[in-house]
Design a protein around this motif. Structure first.
Motif, PDB file in Angstrom:
ATOM      1  N   PHE A   1      34.877  48.881  38.176  1.00 31.72           N
ATOM      2  CA  PHE A   1      34.381  48.052  39.271  1.00 31.72           C
ATOM      3  C   PHE A   1      34.250  46.599  38.819  1.00 31.72           C
ATOM      4  O   PHE A   1      34.651  45.669  39.531  1.00 31.72           O
ATOM      5  CB  PHE A   1      33.034  48.578  39.772  1.00 31.72           C
ATOM      6  CG  PHE A   1      32.394  47.712  40.818  1.00 31.72           C
ATOM      7  CD1 PHE A   1      32.739  47.853  42.149  1.00 31.72           C
ATOM      8  CD2 PHE A   1      31.450  46.751  40.473  1.00 31.72           C
ATOM      9  CE1 PHE A   1      32.154  47.048  43.126  1.00 31.72           C
ATOM     10  CE2 PHE A   1      30.866  45.943  41.427  1.00 31.72           C
ATOM     11  CZ  PHE A   1      31.218  46.096  42.754  1.00 31.72           C
ATOM     12  N   GLY A   2      33.689  46.385  37.620  1.00 35.88           N
ATOM     13  CA  GLY A   2      33.571  45.035  37.089  1.00 35.88           C
ATOM     14  C   GLY A   2      34.921  44.390  36.859  1.00 35.88           C
ATOM     15  O   GLY A   2      35.118  43.203  37.145  1.00 35.88           O
ATOM     16  N   VAL A   3      35.877  45.171  36.349  1.00 38.44           N
ATOM     17  CA  VAL A   3      37.233  44.663  36.120  1.00 38.44           C
ATOM     18  C   VAL A   3      37.863  44.246  37.447  1.00 38.44           C
ATOM     19  O   VAL A   3      38.471  43.165  37.552  1.00 38.44           O
ATOM     20  CB  VAL A   3      38.093  45.736  35.425  1.00 38.44           C
ATOM     21  CG1 VAL A   3      39.564  45.340  35.438  1.00 38.44           C
ATOM     22  CG2 VAL A   3      37.625  45.946  33.987  1.00 38.44           C
ATOM     23  N   ALA A   4      37.729  45.093  38.464  1.00 32.46           N
ATOM     24  CA  ALA A   4      38.334  44.802  39.768  1.00 32.46           C
ATOM     25  C   ALA A   4      37.787  43.508  40.351  1.00 32.46           C
ATOM     26  O   ALA A   4      38.540  42.675  40.880  1.00 32.46           O
ATOM     27  CB  ALA A   4      38.085  45.964  40.734  1.00 32.46           C
ATOM     28  N   ASN A   5      36.485  43.306  40.237  1.00 30.71           N
ATOM     29  CA  ASN A   5      35.886  42.094  40.790  1.00 30.71           C
ATOM     30  C   ASN A   5      36.276  40.862  39.986  1.00 30.71           C
ATOM     31  O   ASN A   5      36.492  39.791  40.544  1.00 30.71           O
ATOM     32  CB  ASN A   5      34.360  42.235  40.846  1.00 30.71           C
ATOM     33  CG  ASN A   5      33.903  42.968  42.084  1.00 30.71           C
ATOM     34  OD1 ASN A   5      33.611  42.367  43.098  1.00 30.71           O
ATOM     35  ND2 ASN A   5      33.854  44.298  42.006  1.00 30.71           N
ATOM     36  N   GLY A   6      36.357  41.016  38.655  1.00 36.78           N
ATOM     37  CA  GLY A   6      36.743  39.883  37.828  1.00 36.78           C
ATOM     38  C   GLY A   6      38.160  39.425  38.088  1.00 36.78           C
ATOM     39  O   GLY A   6      38.433  38.230  38.241  1.00 36.78           O
ATOM     40  N   ILE A   7      39.081  40.373  38.159  1.00 33.70           N
ATOM     41  CA  ILE A   7      40.485  40.035  38.377  1.00 33.70           C
ATOM     42  C   ILE A   7      40.723  39.507  39.788  1.00 33.70           C
ATOM     43  O   ILE A   7      41.532  38.598  40.004  1.00 33.70           O
ATOM     44  CB  ILE A   7      41.368  41.275  38.132  1.00 33.70           C
ATOM     45  CG1 ILE A   7      41.360  41.633  36.644  1.00 33.70           C
ATOM     46  CG2 ILE A   7      42.796  41.027  38.598  1.00 33.70           C
ATOM     47  CD1 ILE A   7      41.973  40.584  35.752  1.00 33.70           C
ATOM     48  N   SER A   8      39.996  40.043  40.774  1.00 33.78           N
ATOM     49  CA  SER A   8      40.257  39.671  42.167  1.00 33.78           C
ATOM     50  C   SER A   8      39.981  38.200  42.436  1.00 33.78           C
ATOM     51  O   SER A   8      40.589  37.608  43.335  1.00 33.78           O
ATOM     52  CB  SER A   8      39.418  40.535  43.116  1.00 33.78           C
ATOM     53  OG  SER A   8      38.032  40.296  42.919  1.00 33.78           O
ATOM     54  N   ALA A   9      39.070  37.588  41.661  1.00 35.29           N
ATOM     55  CA  ALA A   9      38.753  36.176  41.884  1.00 35.29           C
ATOM     56  C   ALA A   9      39.984  35.302  41.678  1.00 35.29           C
ATOM     57  O   ALA A   9      40.337  34.488  42.534  1.00 35.29           O
ATOM     58  CB  ALA A   9      37.623  35.746  40.942  1.00 35.29           C
ATOM     59  N   ALA A  10      40.635  35.457  40.523  1.00 33.38           N
ATOM     60  CA  ALA A  10      41.836  34.660  40.252  1.00 33.38           C
ATOM     61  C   ALA A  10      43.042  35.180  41.030  1.00 33.38           C
ATOM     62  O   ALA A  10      43.845  34.406  41.564  1.00 33.38           O
ATOM     63  CB  ALA A  10      42.136  34.669  38.757  1.00 33.38           C
ATOM     64  N   LEU A  11      43.155  36.510  41.131  1.00 39.38           N
ATOM     65  CA  LEU A  11      44.280  37.102  41.837  1.00 39.38           C
ATOM     66  C   LEU A  11      44.301  36.686  43.299  1.00 39.38           C
ATOM     67  O   LEU A  11      45.360  36.485  43.893  1.00 39.38           O
ATOM     68  CB  LEU A  11      44.212  38.633  41.726  1.00 39.38           C
ATOM     69  CG  LEU A  11      45.372  39.430  42.319  1.00 39.38           C
ATOM     70  CD1 LEU A  11      46.661  39.104  41.593  1.00 39.38           C
ATOM     71  CD2 LEU A  11      45.078  40.930  42.252  1.00 39.38           C
ATOM     72  N   GLY A  12      43.106  36.516  43.885  1.00 36.46           N
ATOM     73  CA  GLY A  12      43.027  36.134  45.285  1.00 36.46           C
ATOM     74  C   GLY A  12      43.719  34.816  45.561  1.00 36.46           C
ATOM     75  O   GLY A  12      44.490  34.686  46.521  1.00 36.46           O
ATOM     76  N   GLN A  13      43.465  33.826  44.716  1.00 41.34           N
ATOM     77  CA  GLN A  13      44.083  32.529  44.961  1.00 41.34           C
ATOM     78  C   GLN A  13      45.574  32.539  44.660  1.00 41.34           C
ATOM     79  O   GLN A  13      46.356  31.817  45.287  1.00 41.34           O
ATOM     80  CB  GLN A  13      43.362  31.444  44.164  1.00 41.34           C
ATOM     81  CG  GLN A  13      41.930  31.267  44.619  1.00 41.34           C
ATOM     82  CD  GLN A  13      41.319  29.919  44.281  1.00 41.34           C
ATOM     83  OE1 GLN A  13      40.165  29.697  44.574  1.00 41.34           O
ATOM     84  NE2 GLN A  13      42.049  29.010  43.696  1.00 41.34           N
ATOM     85  N   ILE A  14      45.990  33.349  43.694  1.00 36.16           N
ATOM     86  CA  ILE A  14      47.423  33.467  43.417  1.00 36.16           C
ATOM     87  C   ILE A  14      48.140  34.091  44.610  1.00 36.16           C
ATOM     88  O   ILE A  14      49.166  33.576  45.080  1.00 36.16           O
ATOM     89  CB  ILE A  14      47.653  34.297  42.144  1.00 36.16           C
ATOM     90  CG1 ILE A  14      47.066  33.577  40.928  1.00 36.16           C
ATOM     91  CG2 ILE A  14      49.138  34.566  41.932  1.00 36.16           C
ATOM     92  CD1 ILE A  14      47.048  34.415  39.669  1.00 36.16           C
TER      93      ILE A  14
ATOM     94  N   LEU B   1      37.764  45.538  46.179  1.00 32.07           N
ATOM     95  CA  LEU B   1      38.538  44.316  45.962  1.00 32.07           C
ATOM     96  C   LEU B   1      38.497  43.380  47.173  1.00 32.07           C
ATOM     97  O   LEU B   1      38.532  42.154  47.025  1.00 32.07           O
ATOM     98  CB  LEU B   1      40.002  44.667  45.681  1.00 32.07           C
ATOM     99  CG  LEU B   1      40.410  45.113  44.284  1.00 32.07           C
ATOM    100  CD1 LEU B   1      41.859  45.568  44.299  1.00 32.07           C
ATOM    101  CD2 LEU B   1      40.231  43.986  43.286  1.00 32.07           C
ATOM    102  N   LEU B   2      38.446  43.957  48.356  1.00 34.01           N
ATOM    103  CA  LEU B   2      38.648  43.173  49.570  1.00 34.01           C
ATOM    104  C   LEU B   2      37.623  42.055  49.772  1.00 34.01           C
ATOM    105  O   LEU B   2      38.004  40.933  50.131  1.00 34.01           O
ATOM    106  CB  LEU B   2      38.682  44.100  50.782  1.00 34.01           C
ATOM    107  CG  LEU B   2      39.878  45.070  50.807  1.00 34.01           C
ATOM    108  CD1 LEU B   2      39.720  46.072  51.944  1.00 34.01           C
ATOM    109  CD2 LEU B   2      41.192  44.302  50.953  1.00 34.01           C
ATOM    110  N   PRO B   3      36.301  42.305  49.583  1.00 33.40           N
ATOM    111  CA  PRO B   3      35.353  41.203  49.780  1.00 33.40           C
ATOM    112  C   PRO B   3      35.622  40.000  48.884  1.00 33.40           C
ATOM    113  O   PRO B   3      35.565  38.852  49.338  1.00 33.40           O
ATOM    114  CB  PRO B   3      33.992  41.854  49.468  1.00 33.40           C
ATOM    115  CG  PRO B   3      34.192  43.302  49.778  1.00 33.40           C
ATOM    116  CD  PRO B   3      35.602  43.582  49.349  1.00 33.40           C
TER     117      PRO B   3
END
Length: 470
Positions: A147-160, A28-30
């Motif tokens: 892994f795909g789910v984590a990367n997909g969610i992290s994009a929007a979650l990051g800005q939130i 998730l971190l990257p």
């Protein structure tokens, strides 16, 4: 980069829940680091007196470092141990995040972001390779899906999360709290992985293509630096010379890759993999999606805060419906992909285009009186359509590549992902900023950008449909 090489140990049927959770958290971190920064850009600009071009570089420099070193780090992990590279990458990520958190100037922040990106490049391929080598059968498929789910969610979650942190201003740190949280997250992931994840390495590792990595880095800098700085500097001669130099740089990189492969070594971007029709189509899809997505996330943060005068929290919460759309596709996506295959991705492009059109209409009709609720519908549609494209993209393409080259194919697609996220911030961001300084204003610029991205999505649908044909 991952499963094209056989691990030295016999893969287990599954990983312990703690080990898999640790790996996924590390992955998730990257992506969080790339997207959390977007919503804090106005605050960084005000605090460090950074220009719009410098803010674009803060995003782009990270992406360039990740893209350049992703495959190199994967090969190093194959040869020297994936757990070792993963822990080293996380340690570097923590140190770089601390430097970012206390950067006294924009240039110190830029240098630290490059170090942070280089460290992040060591993380993603080791997570993928560890899942591939330590899990088998349905357990492996489930791990890759997560892994795909984590990367997909992290994009929007990051800005939130970024918006929440900037608005909450813990301990008076403001935007710097984002990097403090990233440092703490990296430290937690490092401890958890060290305690739970066993080490693996490839039975026969290939020589690292350092020359190819250097040529790729030079090419990306020649392309992205003038695109990010040119508008603010009124396009001096050096920007045009730099863009013109991209053509011979690409030619030199292609020549080196062909020469390296003919010599029996492993190039950074193997030409033999690119000969497969599915890979060429997949690269076009990746360029279309990730350039659009990276550019949109950068532009949306600037438009909502600088143009509509939302707080960082409001700007971040405006992306919550997008995250919900991604989450819906994460839940139902695997079943839809098994049933409909490529058609699912084609639908995703079409739905995403509709979401961008709705956003353009909202911006033109309501600006600057937009709110989180008024933007909810278009953002939900964009997130739902984007999830239908992003989550299965690599799997759909790589499944049509010969198994022996599937790992190399996924490595190329991951490299293009990081490259195009940075390219999006440079190109789409530059176009938006140019329009925003005209009578169109931020609202018109956002509407124009959204319509352009809708056009890209519509063009991508028939290209994606070509994967159905032999």
């Amino acid at each position: 980069m991952t499963d094209q090489l056989t691990a030295t140990r016999t893969p287990a049927a599954s990983l312990a829940p703690a080990a898999l959770t640790s790996l996924l958290f590390g992955s998730l971190l990257p992506m969080l680091s790339f997207f959390m920064i977007n919503v804090s850009l106005p605050a960084i600009g005000a605090d460090l007196h950074a220009s719009a071009g410098e803010l674009q570089l803060i995003v782009g420099a990270y992406g360039i470092a990740v893209a350049t070193l992703l495959v190199v780090a994967g090969r190093l992990g194959d040869g020297y141990g994936r757990r070792r590279l993963l822990l080293g990458g996380l340690a570097g990520f923590v140190v770089a995040s601390v430097i970012c958190a206390f950067a006294p100037s924009v240039w110190v922040l830029l240098i630290a972001r490059v170090i942070q990106g280089a460290s992040a490049a060591a993380v993603t391929p080791q997570v993928l390779a560890s899942i591939t080598s330590l899990m088998t059968g349905e357990h492996r498929a489930r791990g890759m899906a997560l892994f795909g789910v984590a990367n997909g969610i992290s994009a929007a979650l990051g800005q939130i999360l970024g918006g929440v942190l900037v608005d909450a201003n813990p301990f008076g740190l403001g935007w710097r709290s984002i990097f403090v949280v990233l440092a703490l997250g990296g430290l937690l992931a490092l401890i958890a992985i060290a305690a739970s994840v066993p080490d693996t390495k490839a039975a026969a590792a290939h020589r690292v293509d350092l020359v190819g990595a250097a040529l790729l880095a030079v090419t990306l800098v020649l392309l992205l630096l003038p695109l990010t700085e040119g508008r603010a500097l009124h396009w001096p001669l050096w920007t045009w010379l730099s863009l013109a130099a991209v053509v011979p740089a690409v030619g030199l990189l292609a020549w080196h890759q062909r020469r390296t492969e003919r010599a029996g070594h492993a190039p950074l971007i193997p030409p033999s993999v690119l000969q497969h029709r599915a890979m060429r189509i997949g690269l076009l899809m990746a360029v279309g999606f990730f350039t659009s997505f990276g550019g949109f996330m950068f532009v949306f943060a600037l438009a909502t805060q600088a143009g509509a005068h939302m707080t960082a929290l409001e700007g971040g919460l405006s992306l919550l419906p997008l995250a919900i759309g991604f989450l819906i596709t994460c839940i139902w996506g695997p079943a839809l992909q098994r049933r409909y295959g490529v058609a699912m991705v084609v639908w995703g492009w079409t739905i995403q285009a509709g979401g961008y059109v709705l956003l353009a209409a909202a911006a033109l009709a309501l600006w600057p009186d937009v709110t989180v609720l008024k933007l909810a519908l278009p953002m939900l549609v964009i997130g739902f359509g984007g999830g239908l494209v992003m989550i299965p993209l690599i799997g759909v393409v790589v499944s049509q590549v010969p198994p022996a080259q599937a790992g190399l194919g996924s490595g190329i697609l991951l490299t293009s992902q990081q490259t195009c996220l940075a390219l999006g911030a440079a190109t789409v961001g530059t176009a938006f900023l140019a329009l925003a300084n005209t009578p169109w204003g931020h609202g018109g610029a956002l509407a124009g950008t959204a319509l352009a991205l809708a056009a890209v999505a519509i063009l991508m649908a028939p290209i994606t449909n070509q994967l159905r044909r032999p």
